[in-house]
Design a protein around this motif. Structure first.
Motif, short mmCIF file in Angstrom:
data_model
loop_
_atom_site.label_atom_id
_atom_site.label_comp_id
_atom_site.label_asym_id
_atom_site.label_seq_id
_atom_site.Cartn_x
_atom_site.Cartn_y
_atom_site.Cartn_z
N VAL A 145 0.84 -1.21 0.00
CA VAL A 145 0.00 0.00 0.00
C VAL A 145 0.87 1.26 0.00
O VAL A 145 0.69 2.16 -0.81
N MET A 146 1.85 1.33 0.90
CA MET A 146 2.64 2.55 1.03
C MET A 146 3.80 2.62 0.04
O MET A 146 4.03 3.65 -0.59
N ARG A 169 11.81 -2.31 -4.24
CA ARG A 169 12.08 -3.72 -4.05
C ARG A 169 11.06 -4.37 -3.11
O ARG A 169 10.75 -3.81 -2.05
N ASP A 170 10.54 -5.52 -3.52
CA ASP A 170 9.68 -6.31 -2.64
C ASP A 170 10.17 -7.75 -2.72
O ASP A 170 10.87 -8.13 -3.67
N ILE A 191 8.16 -1.76 4.82
CA ILE A 191 7.83 -3.18 5.00
C ILE A 191 6.89 -3.27 6.21
O ILE A 191 6.68 -2.27 6.90
N GLU A 217 4.69 -3.49 9.62
CA GLU A 217 4.96 -2.85 10.92
C GLU A 217 5.24 -3.90 11.99
O GLU A 217 4.44 -4.14 12.89
N LYS A 262 11.74 -5.13 10.82
CA LYS A 262 12.42 -3.89 10.44
C LYS A 262 13.87 -3.92 10.92
O LYS A 262 14.78 -3.55 10.18
N ASN A 281 9.46 4.34 7.16
CA ASN A 281 8.08 4.82 7.14
C ASN A 281 7.27 4.07 8.21
O ASN A 281 6.07 3.84 8.07
N SER A 337 4.98 3.34 11.28
CA SER A 337 3.87 4.14 11.78
C SER A 337 4.13 4.63 13.19
O SER A 337 3.35 5.44 13.71
N TRP A 384 4.77 8.69 6.16
CA TRP A 384 3.85 9.14 5.11
C TRP A 384 2.43 8.78 5.49
O TRP A 384 2.21 7.95 6.37
N ALA A 413 -7.08 3.30 5.38
CA ALA A 413 -5.61 3.27 5.47
C ALA A 413 -5.08 1.88 5.16
O ALA A 413 -4.05 1.73 4.50
N1 LIG Z 1 -1.19 1.63 5.25
C1 LIG Z 1 -1.08 2.83 5.79
O1 LIG Z 1 -2.01 3.64 5.79
C2 LIG Z 1 0.23 3.30 6.37
C3 LIG Z 1 0.42 4.67 6.56
C4 LIG Z 1 1.66 5.12 7.06
C5 LIG Z 1 2.64 4.21 7.37
N2 LIG Z 1 2.42 2.87 7.19
C6 LIG Z 1 3.52 1.97 7.51
O2 LIG Z 1 4.17 1.62 6.27
C7 LIG Z 1 4.72 0.30 6.39
C8 LIG Z 1 4.15 -0.57 5.26
O3 LIG Z 1 2.76 -0.60 5.39
P1 LIG Z 1 1.82 -1.05 4.17
O4 LIG Z 1 0.44 -0.70 4.57
O5 LIG Z 1 2.37 -0.54 2.90
O6 LIG Z 1 2.01 -2.63 4.23
P2 LIG Z 1 1.78 -3.72 3.07
O7 LIG Z 1 1.55 -5.00 3.77
O8 LIG Z 1 0.77 -3.23 2.09
O9 LIG Z 1 3.20 -3.77 2.32
C9 LIG Z 1 4.36 -4.26 2.91
C10 LIG Z 1 5.17 -4.94 1.83
O10 LIG Z 1 6.48 -5.24 2.32
C11 LIG Z 1 6.91 -6.42 1.68
N3 LIG Z 1 8.08 -6.94 2.41
C12 LIG Z 1 8.14 -7.68 3.52
N4 LIG Z 1 9.43 -7.88 3.88
C13 LIG Z 1 10.20 -7.21 2.97
C14 LIG Z 1 11.60 -7.03 2.78
N5 LIG Z 1 12.48 -7.56 3.63
N6 LIG Z 1 12.04 -6.29 1.73
C15 LIG Z 1 11.14 -5.74 0.87
N7 LIG Z 1 9.80 -5.90 0.99
C16 LIG Z 1 9.34 -6.61 2.02
C17 LIG Z 1 5.69 -7.32 1.68
O11 LIG Z 1 5.81 -8.33 0.68
C18 LIG Z 1 4.59 -6.30 1.36
O12 LIG Z 1 4.32 -6.23 -0.02
C19 LIG Z 1 4.36 -0.19 7.80
O13 LIG Z 1 5.42 0.10 8.67
C20 LIG Z 1 3.13 0.65 8.15
O14 LIG Z 1 2.93 0.78 9.53
C21 LIG Z 1 1.25 2.39 6.68
#
Ligand SMILES: NC(=O)c1ccc[n+]([C@@H]2O[C@H](COP(=O)([O-])OP(=O)(O)OC[C@H]3O[C@@H](n4cnc5c(N)ncnc54)[C@H](O)[C@@H]3O)[C@@H](O)[C@H]2O)c1
Length: 248
Positions: free
Chosen positions: A15-16, A34-35, A95, A97, A102, A122, A124, A146, A243
């Motif tokens: 998502v982020m 990268r994922d 990645i 939370e 992390k 990033n 939370s 973000w 979110a």
């Molecule tokens: N969703 C929100 O509204 C929001 C807002 C602000 C901050 N955040 C924070 O952003 C971070 C990501 O949240 P998200 O909602 O995008 O999660 P998400 O689950 O949508 O995406 C996380 C991605 O990370 C990948 N991943 C896991 N381990 C990895 C690694 N070692 N290297 C590369 N990729 C890896 C997963 O395959 C997954 O696609 C979290 O820390 C979350 O708290 C989220």
């Protein structure tokens, strides 16, 4: 600062991460996203191109020219290769939370990333100094929080760890500003999760849940009341749904 040729690594294309990659590419940076999951990368590439908040939709809304949109797409490279992040000037980690994830991610990357590379999480809400302690570069470690959807929301909650250098704060704040965000630099906390935005947001969610559990109002009523009363775009429960889904 001109973002041309500035190299950004984004870890995580969910998502982020996908939205962050898009914003930084639109601002002129070369972006490697990268994922670990190839399917997520495919979806991310689709979202950046033609998702609800992707560049095509920005063109339709008059926010971006077609030419700028296509050069932004050319500047994003999606990959599963961890080493592709090594030469970035700045790596933004998005990645899941989980503190353990992390910490091990940053510990590994610290061994291979160029010494000049700045690390930004990033997260939370995890204490930035605690994440920075996993690396040998706490002066070049910072929080850049973000909001979702990243291409739309102005938030740039810049979290200064105990050892984050002034130069790192200035570089990241300038970059956020040049990407159209509104950087606000705040201090880290050793003891609390959530920096400023999520500490206050979750205090509200806790109270909304108490009101719900006491049977005073249901979820939809609470959301509607808060929207009507404070002109919020969404109430506490709708905000959480949005979110986590990327507001799709
Ligand atoms: N969703 C929100 O509204 C929001 C807002 C602000 C901050 N955040 C924070 O952003 C971070 C990501 O949240 P998200 O909602 O995008 O999660 P998400 O689950 O949508 O995406 C996380 C991605 O990370 C990948 N991943 C896991 N381990 C990895 C690694 N070692 N290297 C590369 N990729 C890896 C997963 O395959 C997954 O696609 C979290 O820390 C979350 O708290 C989220």
């Amino acid at each position: 600062m001109s973002n041309n040729n500035y190299k950004i690594g984004v870890a995580g294309a969910g998502v982020m991460g996908s939205g962050i990659a898009q914003v930084m590419a639109v601002s002129g940076c070369e972006v490697t996203c990268r994922d670990i999951d190839q399917d997520v990368l495919k979806e991310a590439s689709k979202n950046v191109d033609s998702g609800r908040f992707g560049v095509k939709s920005a063109v339709e809304r008059g926010k971006l020219t077609e030419e700028d949109a296509s050069s932004a797409l050319e500047r994003i490279h999606f990959t599963t290769d961890l080493d592709a992040l090594n030469e970035a000037d700045l790596i933004i980690e998005a990645i899941p939370e989980r503190f353990d994830l992390k910490v091990s991610f940053w510990k590994e990357l610290d061994k291979t990333a160029a010494p000049r590379t700045i690390f930004a999480s990033n997260s939370s809400g995890f204490p930035i100094s605690a994440l920075a302690a996993a690396t040998e570069r706490p002066d070049r470690f910072i929080g850049w929080h973000w909001a979702s959807p990243a291409p739309v929301m102005k938030l740039a909650e810049i979290v200064k760890g105990k050892k984050t250098s002034k130069e790192t704060v200035e570089t990241v704040s300038a970059l956020a500003e040049s990407a159209g965000k509104n950087p606000i630099v705040v201090n880290d906390s050793d003891t609390s999760w959530g920096y400023v935005t999520n500490r206050i947001y979750f205090a509200m969610v806790r109270e909304a849940s108490t009101v719900l559990n006491e049977g005073i109002a249901d979820r939809d009523q609470i959301d509607q009341l808060m929207t009507d009363c404070f002109r919020w775009p969404s109430g506490p429960f709708g905000m959480t749904r949005g979110a986590t889904s990327g507001w799709k």
